[in-house]
Design an enzyme around this catalytic site. Sequence first.
Site, mmCIF file in Angstrom:
data_model
loop_
_atom_site.group_PDB
_atom_site.id
_atom_site.type_symbol
_atom_site.label_atom_id
_atom_site.label_comp_id
_atom_site.label_asym_id
_atom_site.label_seq_id
_atom_site.Cartn_x
_atom_site.Cartn_y
_atom_site.Cartn_z
ATOM 1 N N GLY A 151 10.417 0.467 73.454
ATOM 2 C CA GLY A 151 10.643 1.727 73.144
ATOM 3 C C GLY A 151 10.479 2.709 74.251
ATOM 4 C CB CYS A 152 11.816 5.922 75.448
ATOM 5 S SG CYS A 152 11.965 6.783 73.786
ATOM 6 C CE1 TYR A 153 8.308 10.707 73.140
ATOM 7 C CE2 TYR A 153 9.162 9.380 71.166
ATOM 8 C CZ TYR A 153 8.859 10.733 72.029
ATOM 9 O OH TYR A 153 9.280 11.954 71.581
ATOM 10 C CB SER A 197 6.592 7.097 79.064
ATOM 11 O OG SER A 197 5.977 7.762 77.981
#
Lengths: 348, 348, 348, 348
Positions: A147-149, A152
């Site tokens: 996932g994106c979160y 990061s």
Amino acid sequence: MLKVGIIGASGYTGAELARVLSGHPKVEITVITSRKWAGRPLGDCYPGLAHIDLKFVNHVEEDVTGKADLFFTALPHKAAMEAVKSCLDAGKKVVDLSADFRLADVKTYEEHYGPHSCPELLSEAVYGLAEIYGDEIAGARLVANPGCYPTSALLPLYPLIKEGIIDAQGLIIDAKSGVTGAGRDANETTHFCHAHESIKAYKIASHRHTPEIEAQLSLAAGDGVQVVFTPHLIPMGRGMLSTIYATPAPNTTTTVTREAVESVWAKAYADSPFVNVAKGDGLPDSAHVRGTNCCIMAVRVDERNGRLIILSAIDNLAKGASTQAIQNMNIMMGWDQSEGLDLAPLYP
Amino acid sequence: MLKVGIIGASGYTGAELARVLSGHPKVEITVITSRKWAGRPLGDCYPGLAHIDLKFVNHVEEDVTGKADLFFTALPHKAAMEAVKSCLDAGKKVVDLSADFRLADVKTYEEHYGPHSCPELLSEAVYGLAEIYGDEIAGARLVANPGCYPTSALLPLYPLIKEGIIDAQGLIIDAKSGVTGAGRDANETTHFCHAHESIKAYKIASHRHTPEIEAQLSLAAGDGVQVVFTPHLIPMGRGMLSTIYATPAPNTTTTVTREAVESVWAKAYADSPFVNVAKGDGLPDSAHVRGTNCCIMAVRVDERNGRLIILSAIDNLAKGASTQAIQNMNIMMGWDQSEGLDLAPLYP
Amino acid sequence: MLKVGIIGASGYTGAELARVLSGHPKVEITVITSRKWAGRPLGDCYPGLAHIDLKFVNHVEEDVTGKADLFFTALPHKAAMEAVKSCLDAGKKVVDLSADFRLADVKTYEEHYGPHSCPELLSEAVYGLAEIYGDEIAGARLVANPGCYPTSALLPLYPLIKEGIIDAQGLIIDAKSGVTGAGRDANETTHFCHAHESIKAYKIASHRHTPEIEAQLSLAAGDGVQVVFTPHLIPMGRGMLSTIYATPAPNTTTTVTREAVESVWAKAYADSPFVNVAKGDGLPDSAHVRGTNCCIMAVRVDERNGRLIILSAIDNLAKGASTQAIQNMNIMMGWDQSEGLDLAPLYP
Amino acid sequence: MLKVGIIGASGYTGAELARVLSGHPKVEITVITSRKWAGRPLGDCYPGLAHIDLKFVNHVEEDVTGKADLFFTALPHKAAMEAVKSCLDAGKKVVDLSADFRLADVKTYEEHYGPHSCPELLSEAVYGLAEIYGDEIAGARLVANPGCYPTSALLPLYPLIKEGIIDAQGLIIDAKSGVTGAGRDANETTHFCHAHESIKAYKIASHRHTPEIEAQLSLAAGDGVQVVFTPHLIPMGRGMLSTIYATPAPNTTTTVTREAVESVWAKAYADSPFVNVAKGDGLPDSAHVRGTNCCIMAVRVDERNGRLIILSAIDNLAKGASTQAIQNMNIMMGWDQSEGLDLAPLYP
């Protein structure tokens, strides 16, 4: 040329895959699917991609698994698992951009997402954080794109916890995402007139990316890790910044310095062209990674109390989704992981 | 009609003062100053305020203290302290929007801002957090209007610490501000082409609002308090959201619930028309306080570990600066604190 | 206090009516309606308006005409005409913000909008361009509030054509609107991710505001007038700029100067507090009228060919809709037309 | 690999050149210059371009003409002409992005820009509208890259006038540009807090791109052409839309249809991969050309009066400046004009 298919190509991550794959020297997009847009050309859905001369196919009504050798599945969770299984059953490789194969533990999955129809694949799926699991990805037929979160948050945190330099517990991840993170669905939240002068948090202490982050950090720590994760929506299209609050590892006798953290990162990412540490006074800014597969990180120390403030900027649609998926494909195919990903950010 | 002057009226907070004061039923703006714009009408600087028929005066070259009974000083720190002193010496009341009188301790001030030329006024100045210091403000001749970040952090935190419900130590304040917070100065950071698709943190562990927040929280706690404070700039004009991470007070035997926090807020702000708690599933959104003196707060609990996530949204130029200054004037004058501040937000 | 009702209060113009009416000294909002939000408080729909303690009523299921003395109808066309008729039949005054009563000619209406169910009211309805039809509005029970584009085009053009200074024929109106003009409906066009970096024209040579503009200009000219009108959508919330290309009247022997045009405007709008001409080098900017009932105009002459370039900026939701409706109410009630409309723009 | 230099690489067009050239398969950037940033790496100025390992050189103090074989000069006018001459004198090819060599007539140049120090080069310089002057560009040593507004206006208009299908006189060009068009200079106009909710026209009937447009249209018409040109600034980063109002050629007996116009364009741009006509109901949208060398055009006819409304969307920094410059380089070098320019737009 490797034939690749995009299952679920009408959403933002599908479009981003098409954008970047269309410039990739070793692949040819041979099939794109969408239930809603079936029968219509890609250019109707995304006028800027009209140069890719393909029509959407309805993959639910028509078996598309024969049309490519590797598939990207960019469907909502649940819908993805069926498509993934079909592709694997047909002997194809898959990079799945949904959440369906990111959690190895079926109980955790089902607690957050509901029943899983092919749990037997969970143990086989490799978590596609390319900088961490490169070796496993190289041999995988199914990669679960992060996932994106989580991307990061994990890129800065994973090596620091692995090395035992910071405390794996008590981490606070305050993340801010551009509106593309909310997807192509038009609703009150994504309406320009609301979103363009608004900041708000959402799904506090309940976002489904939390167990994904925790599962990976637990692996790094060799112990169960719990984080506090707060996502926010901010008025920009692409971009994500995670601000992470950490404390030195409990057994650390001295303060953990910026240099110590950067040293761990330097070692962990020595061979990673996409992970960079901001130099000097620079701090990560989403503007400088827009449209790229890069992550910029930094750390600062509150000298008074030793608290570490860690920052990490990515493009949520790119490194946080589609370009990382392409990076995973490159690794699965035994190519240079940067193939087709030499993307300079669009700035300004 | 009370005659009021705005010293330093060409900046954003000066303009916001003029906007709101021009609709205030009990005051008349009689003088506005600016060194740069001296001699020119307000409408040249702010065309939307051309209905206020005043020309800028250079307050450094001309004594303006006789032209009004109460002054708002909206100058940079250092410049403000001289102007404030002149007004007080002339027997006028002052609401100072700079940082010059917010820190009672001259050492702390000088550590962060440099030499103070009138430290004798520090003990007299009342910190203008209107909901907390209403009684003191009522009798003050000098009110130090709080900074925007401190306002957004202190409104939710002060009563919780005062009541001993949360731990005064270990607080993390992750704050996000619109670009107006960076002021009217045109530079690379405030350039549209950079700012409109950018998020970044700045002045990590070094922002000057940190000692201001800590000084007030220390008063609430009856003990020295240290916080970790990280400000961010996001692509919108007005608006500020603080996301605050807190833990229950050390002596608390059970988890602190949302209800317990809201109960403290309800009691503390029973008479405060401007502080509201988001109801039900609602979460504070800067869009809903734009152009108003309101603060919307909320709290959520991470049930797994008891961590409290506290949110607070204000308009940084309004409640975070100019309308709070007007609220302070109202209280100083013995008027209803809401006088002239019945402002519905501009939405959408 | 006059009791006023807002029929169709959940849309953007309804919310803008509520925002401004809640600060109007002579009115009390006594009823708001919405089919979708019936039974729920206004604050659920617009959190920033929670201070207005009213619940939505379903005006289709419940007769609300007894609950107020004057109604604003902010419904889509077709739905509006029924509601307007009910209010009038109940002896109430109405300001209708839809297009249903703006065109006196039923044929023109039906050509663009479909069948009209109460054409007998068309001749009675007064076109609510307040600066032009003040006398007629004063005695009206039904005022048809102008469209946003027509307001921005007619304010500069009407007096110039009336005075015969410019050619009524051959006018080109190139208009740019913020996204609020597209309404609250969430769709691909209004999605932040599309709209925030996009400019496009729409409904070229076919927008329904064209006959409305032409009908009024024909009245000014005493002859049938045809215009070319091109609307555009640009990435901002509120604001509208019309750039109008005109030529001097055919019988004009000399070039029409800026001074000549401004002189006509000065005379036409001598008593109009809301219509202003930009001074000196200034040009109309939507930022300076945001949230206000003001229109800023300017004219420049291309000296080489005599072509006039006329500019006009308004807030599409305010002067282009809701605040002009309130201005009309003020005139209908015999009050000062500025009552409740002393609104300084929110800037920055 | 061709060695190329960018003289004036710190501005937005310089950065855009660097971004795209860094992905060009046949060139190597060997020198970049800036007076302000001399001695510092490109990554200090543009962190997203840090992968290009070059330091700025001060080209005024140091002769850089030996360091490359072809130069892009991206300097302000006046500064550009000196640099161009030096490069030519050293036997190098030049694509000049300034206005200094766009006007063949020195009088016209000097009227708008002041004295020209090397007028002898004006007749040699080829106007770099690549789709029109491909043959001339192929043999040129100096190409004058067109302005952004002229590019967006000339691409649709040039062939229509050349073919005599529309009237060369009476054209109105209403153009809208994103804020990057105002350059990297930080000032009140480009300040985020002003620009993000603002639309305004500027330099009405006086913009320097007017003579450039007229010079080219005069060549197409074989007669002197005068246009009315109005530029506007709108709240987005990149993107430009020109809305052009034209009438059929005077000798045309029937209405000019959409089909007739599109037929002329189809013929004129049969070999041009970068110029496209929007299909069906589609209209040009700047969002679909962002970061690319493409122009999307469309035409509509106001059936009632025969007026043609022509639309043209480009990315002002790309096709309107830097990517067109690279296209010109490709043609000058005898390469495929698309080399290095297969850029899919960044969307959303």
